[in-house]
Design an enzyme around this catalytic site. Structure first.
Site, PDB file in Angstrom:
ATOM      1  N   SER A 194       0.803  -1.218   0.000  1.00 22.98           N
ATOM      2  CA  SER A 194       0.000   0.000   0.000  1.00 22.98           C
ATOM      3  C   SER A 194       0.839   1.272   0.000  1.00 22.98           C
ATOM      4  O   SER A 194       1.601   1.506  -0.918  1.00 22.98           O
ATOM      5  CB  SER A 194      -0.956  -0.050   1.186  1.00 22.98           C
ATOM      6  OG  SER A 194      -1.904   0.962   1.063  1.00 22.98           O
ATOM      7  N   HIS A 195       0.718   2.066   1.069  1.00 19.11           N
ATOM      8  CA  HIS A 195       1.388   3.364   1.106  1.00 19.11           C
ATOM      9  C   HIS A 195       2.839   3.257   1.555  1.00 19.11           C
ATOM     10  O   HIS A 195       3.533   4.265   1.615  1.00 19.11           O
ATOM     11  CB  HIS A 195       0.619   4.303   2.045  1.00 19.11           C
ATOM     12  CG  HIS A 195       0.512   3.740   3.427  1.00 19.11           C
ATOM     13  ND1 HIS A 195      -0.353   2.712   3.739  1.00 19.11           N
ATOM     14  CD2 HIS A 195       1.195   4.019   4.557  1.00 19.11           C
ATOM     15  CE1 HIS A 195      -0.205   2.397   5.015  1.00 19.11           C
ATOM     16  NE2 HIS A 195       0.724   3.177   5.537  1.00 19.11           N
TER      17      HIS A 195
ATOM     18  N   ASP B 249      -2.624   6.528  -3.290  1.00 15.84           N
ATOM     19  CA  ASP B 249      -1.456   5.857  -2.718  1.00 15.84           C
ATOM     20  C   ASP B 249      -0.954   4.711  -3.591  1.00 15.84           C
ATOM     21  O   ASP B 249      -1.426   4.515  -4.716  1.00 15.84           O
ATOM     22  CB  ASP B 249      -1.771   5.356  -1.303  1.00 15.84           C
ATOM     23  CG  ASP B 249      -2.714   4.162  -1.294  1.00 15.84           C
ATOM     24  OD1 ASP B 249      -3.579   4.085  -2.187  1.00 15.84           O
ATOM     25  OD2 ASP B 249      -2.589   3.306  -0.398  1.00 15.84           O
TER      26      ASP B 249
ATOM     27  N   ASP C 286      -1.387   1.454  -3.819  1.00 17.55           N
ATOM     28  CA  ASP C 286      -2.313   0.498  -4.431  1.00 17.55           C
ATOM     29  C   ASP C 286      -3.657   1.119  -4.808  1.00 17.55           C
ATOM     30  O   ASP C 286      -4.591   0.400  -5.154  1.00 17.55           O
ATOM     31  CB  ASP C 286      -2.526  -0.700  -3.502  1.00 17.55           C
ATOM     32  CG  ASP C 286      -3.102  -0.308  -2.151  1.00 17.55           C
ATOM     33  OD1 ASP C 286      -2.839   0.825  -1.692  1.00 17.55           O
ATOM     34  OD2 ASP C 286      -3.822  -1.123  -1.542  1.00 17.55           O
TER      35      ASP C 286
ATOM     36  N   ASP D 133      -6.040   2.763  -3.128  1.00 19.25           N
ATOM     37  CA  ASP D 133      -7.260   2.773  -2.317  1.00 19.25           C
ATOM     38  C   ASP D 133      -7.394   4.021  -1.451  1.00 19.25           C
ATOM     39  O   ASP D 133      -8.451   4.274  -0.901  1.00 19.25           O
ATOM     40  CB  ASP D 133      -7.402   1.481  -1.488  1.00 19.25           C
ATOM     41  CG  ASP D 133      -6.214   1.195  -0.600  1.00 19.25           C
ATOM     42  OD1 ASP D 133      -5.233   1.967  -0.633  1.00 19.25           O
ATOM     43  OD2 ASP D 133      -6.255   0.174   0.129  1.00 19.25           O
ATOM     44  N   ARG D 134      -6.314   4.800  -1.308  1.00 22.59           N
ATOM     45  CA  ARG D 134      -6.412   6.042  -0.517  1.00 22.59           C
ATOM     46  C   ARG D 134      -6.559   7.247  -1.430  1.00 22.59           C
ATOM     47  O   ARG D 134      -6.221   7.181  -2.618  1.00 22.59           O
ATOM     48  CB  ARG D 134      -5.150   6.247   0.306  1.00 22.59           C
ATOM     49  CG  ARG D 134      -4.940   5.194   1.348  1.00 22.59           C
ATOM     50  CD  ARG D 134      -3.752   5.548   2.211  1.00 22.59           C
ATOM     51  NE  ARG D 134      -3.611   4.521   3.235  1.00 22.59           N
ATOM     52  CZ  ARG D 134      -3.038   4.710   4.400  1.00 22.59           C
ATOM     53  NH1 ARG D 134      -2.503   5.882   4.706  1.00 22.59           N
ATOM     54  NH2 ARG D 134      -2.965   3.729   5.281  1.00 22.59           N
TER      55      ARG D 134
ATOM     56  N   LYS E 108     -11.721   0.463   0.120  1.00 18.46           N
ATOM     57  CA  LYS E 108     -11.729   1.902  -0.063  1.00 18.46           C
ATOM     58  C   LYS E 108     -11.202   2.185  -1.468  1.00 18.46           C
ATOM     59  O   LYS E 108     -10.534   1.342  -2.060  1.00 18.46           O
ATOM     60  CB  LYS E 108     -10.918   2.606   1.016  1.00 18.46           C
ATOM     61  CG  LYS E 108      -9.468   2.155   1.173  1.00 18.46           C
ATOM     62  CD  LYS E 108      -8.902   2.777   2.440  1.00 18.46           C
ATOM     63  CE  LYS E 108      -7.409   2.528   2.590  1.00 18.46           C
ATOM     64  NZ  LYS E 108      -7.104   1.304   3.346  1.00 18.46           N
TER      65      LYS E 108
HETATM   66  C1  VG1 Z   1      -3.465   2.184   8.405  1.00 17.48           C
HETATM   67  C2  VG1 Z   1      -4.633   3.126   8.612  1.00 17.48           C
HETATM   68  C3  VG1 Z   1      -5.935   2.378   8.451  1.00 17.48           C
HETATM   69  C4  VG1 Z   1      -5.967   1.692   7.067  1.00 17.48           C
HETATM   70  C5  VG1 Z   1      -4.748   0.807   6.922  1.00 17.48           C
HETATM   71  C6  VG1 Z   1      -4.652   0.175   5.543  1.00 17.48           C
HETATM   72  O1  VG1 Z   1      -3.488   1.185   9.384  1.00 17.48           O
HETATM   73  O2  VG1 Z   1      -4.557   3.738   9.875  1.00 17.48           O
HETATM   74  O3  VG1 Z   1      -6.995   3.272   8.613  1.00 17.48           O
HETATM   75  O4  VG1 Z   1      -7.133   0.926   6.934  1.00 17.48           O
HETATM   76  O5  VG1 Z   1      -3.558   1.576   7.127  1.00 17.48           O
HETATM   77  O6  VG1 Z   1      -4.594   1.130   4.540  1.00 17.48           O
HETATM   78  P1  VG1 Z   1      -2.558   1.240  10.697  1.00 17.48           P
HETATM   79  O7  VG1 Z   1      -2.802  -0.041  11.401  1.00 17.48           O
HETATM   80  O8  VG1 Z   1      -1.150   1.415  10.196  1.00 17.48           O
HETATM   81  O9  VG1 Z   1      -3.006   2.441  11.449  1.00 17.48           O
HETATM   82  V1  VG1 Z   1      -3.673   0.797   3.164  1.00 17.48           V
HETATM   83  O10 VG1 Z   1      -3.975   2.008   2.031  1.00 17.48           O
HETATM   84  O11 VG1 Z   1      -2.149   0.727   3.790  1.00 17.48           O
HETATM   85  O12 VG1 Z   1      -4.197  -0.702   2.655  1.00 17.48           O
HETATM   86 CO    CO Z   2      -3.516   1.544   0.153  1.00 13.50          CO
END
Ligand code: VG1
Ligand code: CO
Length: 635
Positions: free
Chosen positions: A193-194, A358, A360, A362-363, A458
């Site tokens: 992801s990010h 981001d 992937d 989804d953000r 998302k």
């Molecule tokens: C973070 C965010 C959470 C989100 C998750 C996955 O998790 O706070 O709201 O759903 O990332 O997003 P954490 O446990 O690091 O707070 V993504 O775009 O990384 O799939």
């Molecule tokens: Co993501």
């Protein structure tokens, strides 16, 4: 609950298989302007007929990579399957969203293969034997090798067909959309992801089941259990598959279909939104739009959707080519990591609308000219405007939901629109059951995640299209020369109606785990001793707890989801540890305060929240426990 096993049914219903505790209950399913747009066309959608390639497995000479010490175990469907001996590897427990580790960890022998095999060992065979899976990813380093490993193990376990995005590229929301549209049994997403990518950085894998939803903890717990006892990987003896061109390759009864990653997703977006309305805005000469794909997966979607379908200018797409290391960037669309876009939007003569997504896809981050829309406000504003601006919601949203740390702005919209409202733990997997049960349409997280029940993830591009729809709808009668209603006008009008929830998040990334864990332990202890009426500076405690959630659909319980202190004026301070990092511990502090007085709405959030932020730091003794003076990211 953890002992439940689920059937992955193509009818978008999650059914428990061997779960006695549910037998008696009805169970519902759960500025840099990139000039490289020429190379983007390589990834864009060019519909053509799929090629059919057929390989005869028995004539192959290429061996699956780690099969030297393996033995052939079966040849039932025209392909040879090797049994590769393996040993359990510690630490393969998934976090908030999938398994994320450094690339170096994933490159250890059998690391990825063990997890994938453990996943198949966790699913009832009828859910994947001769079944159909989807495979996508965000284009990061190691995806190419990983895709071949996943394909071979899927074939080795008797999967019938795997549908892969061209070059292994498919965004998280698109994988969810394709699983649903193609009635697949589930799908894999190769992404951290990010988190940054490249040989020194992160890699990750997520699994979604047949409704397109991230696997719930009941499945991921089972996978983790199986990683601790695994002894064999079933790997098909087939060659690497060319993922660069569209078409089908057959190996006996197993096939790999390389698909355009955009087309099913684009078709869905055209059904959800009024594209001619958005086009009318994007083609105005008095409206300037920029989208920063951050060299991540939405680079493959931005040109076909925003430029080719909706008439945005080609140079409105920044960093539009997905790169294995995201151009040395951190593909996280926030004020810190999307700094190029922020500089443009806050610069002299900035554009009217800016957005980013981001790794992937989804953000999302939404910006106006010199104006940042907090994700907590964004979901509230989308919900408040959905019915009039977005055709998909023409009968009104069914219900609204947010993650616990997300601000209460959405709660006020739910109250006004008299809609069912839910507060769930952090992580998208908690929304899906509510959607499958028809209780939820629009939801979001403060972490730049916004979405709806059009899929079960998302969705960054969806959020951008939702905002463009709102702005387009407000301006649809404006003639050339009229002053347009801006993003900030929309937000300020919302605050005037509902009040403003000031919100900020402080992240302390990669702290020493020991200190961070001790801090949370200390806070839990404090919570257990606290009582209503306790004084915290000028604030009076209403309650403090460690958030727990009981899913209203299947009754599953998630506990220890974040320590919160809620005060009598509605202000909140919340502490939790990230579940997506790959090293050390990331502490997140969330601070919120409601302000009904319009004359105070223009205040800077950091100044408005200063007393609460100071309180959060002193209550938690964060500096003592972590040694950190300052956060790494402030949102
Ligand atoms: C973070 C965010 C959470 C989100 C998750 C996955 O998790 O706070 O709201 O759903 O990332 O997003 P954490 O446990 O690091 O707070 V993504 O775009 O990384 O799939
Ligand atoms: Co993501």
């Amino acid at each position: 609950m953890a002992s439940c096993s689920y059937s992955l049914k193509p009818n978008n219903m999650l059914l428990p298989s061997f779960c006695s505790s549910f037998k008696s209950r009805p169970f519902l399913s759960n500025a840099i302007f990139s000039s490289s747009s020429s190379s983007l066309s390589l990834l864009s959608c060019s519909p053509r007929l799929p090629l059919i390639r057929t390989s005869h497995a028995h004539s192959l000479s290429i061996k699956a990579s780690s099969s030297s010490s393996s033995t052939a175990i079966a040849d039932p469907e025209g392909i040879k399957v090797n049994s590769v001996p393996t040993k359990p590897i510690e630490g393969q427990k998934t976090g908030t969203s999938g398994l994320r580790k450094k690339v170096k960890v994933f490159k250890q022998e059998n690391y990825l293969a063990n997890w994938i095999q453990a996943l198949f060992n966790s699913l009832p065979p009828e859910d994947y034997k001769n079944g159909h899976l989807v495979l996508g990813g965000d284009g990061r380093y190691f995806n190419k090798e990983a895709a071949q490993i996943i394909i071979k193990i899927a074939a080795g376990n008797g999967v019938g067909k795997i549908m892969v995005g061209r070059d292994g590229i498919m965004s998280t929301p698109a994988v969810s959309a394709v699983i649903r549209k193609q009635k697949a049994n589930g799908g894999f997403i190769m992404s951290a992801s990010h988190n940054p990518g490249g040989p020194e950085y992160d890699w990750g894998i997520k699994f979604n089941y047949s409704s397109g939803q991230p696997a719930p903890e009941s499945i991921t717990d089972k996978i983790y259990g199986n990683t601790l006892s695994i002894s064999e990987i079933k790997m098909a003896d087939i060659p690497d598959v060319d993922l660069s061109s569209l078409g089908v390759t057959n190996f006996g009864n197993f096939s790999v279909e390389v698909v355009d990653p955009v087309s099913d997703y684009l078709e869905l977006m055209e059904n959800v939104f009024d594209f001619p309305l958005i086009r009318s805005l994007l083609s105005r000469s008095d409206f300037r739009f920029v989208f920063d794909a951050m060299h991540a997966v939405t680079g493959a979607y931005a040109k076909p959707i925003f430029v080719e379908k909706l008439g945005a200018k080609p140079d409105s797409i920044l960093n539009g080519v997905p790169l294995e290391d995201f151009g040395h960037g951190h593909p996280d669309p926030n004020l810190t990591y999307a700094r190029d876009l922020v500089a443009i939007m806050y610069g002299e003569n900035g554009p009217d609308f800016g957005a980013a997504s981001d790794g992937d896809g989804d953000r999302n981050m939404i910006l106006g000219k010199g104006f940042f829309v907090t994700p907590s406000d964004s979901v509230a504003i989308i919900a408040a405007n959905a019915q009039e601006a977005i055709p998909y919601f023409k009968s009104g949203p069914k219900g609204l939901a947010r993650s616990m740390p997300t601000s209460g702005a959405l709660d006020r919209v739910a109250e006004k629109l008299k809609l069912p409202f839910f507060e769930v733990p952090t992580g998208w997997k908690f929304f899906g059951n509510l959607m499958d049960a028809g209780k939820l349409s629009v939801c979001g997280e403060e972490s730049f995640g916004t979405g709806s029940d059009h899929i079960r993830e998302k969705d960054g591009i969806w959020a951008v299209l939702a905002w463009l729809s709102i702005v387009a709808h407000r301006n649809k009668d404006k003639k050339p020369g009229d002053k347009l209603i801006s993003v900030s006008d929309v937000v300020k009008a919302h605050w005037a109606t509902y009040g403003r929830n000031f919100f900020s998040r402080y992240d302390y990334e990669e702290c020493e785990s020991e200190g961070a864990n001790k801090m949370i332990g200390y806070l839990r202890d404090l919570v257990s001793k606290s009582k209503a009426g306790d004084k915290y500076g000028n604030y009076v405690l209403q309650f403090a707890d460690d958030f727990a959630y009981t899913d209203p659909v299947d009754g599953s319980v998630a506990s220890k989801q974040g320590v919160r202190f809620v005060f009598t004026d509605g202000s909140r301070i919340i502490f939790r540890l990230s579940g997506t990092g790959s090293a050390g511990a990331t502490v997140r502090i969330y601070i919120e305060q409601f302000e009904p007085d319009v004359s105070k709405h223009e205040m800077d959030a950091q100044s408005a929240l200063k007393p609460l932020i100071d309180l959060a730091l002193s209550v938690s003794k964060l500096r003592d426990f972590t040694g950190r003076e300052k956060p790494t990211v402030i949102t």
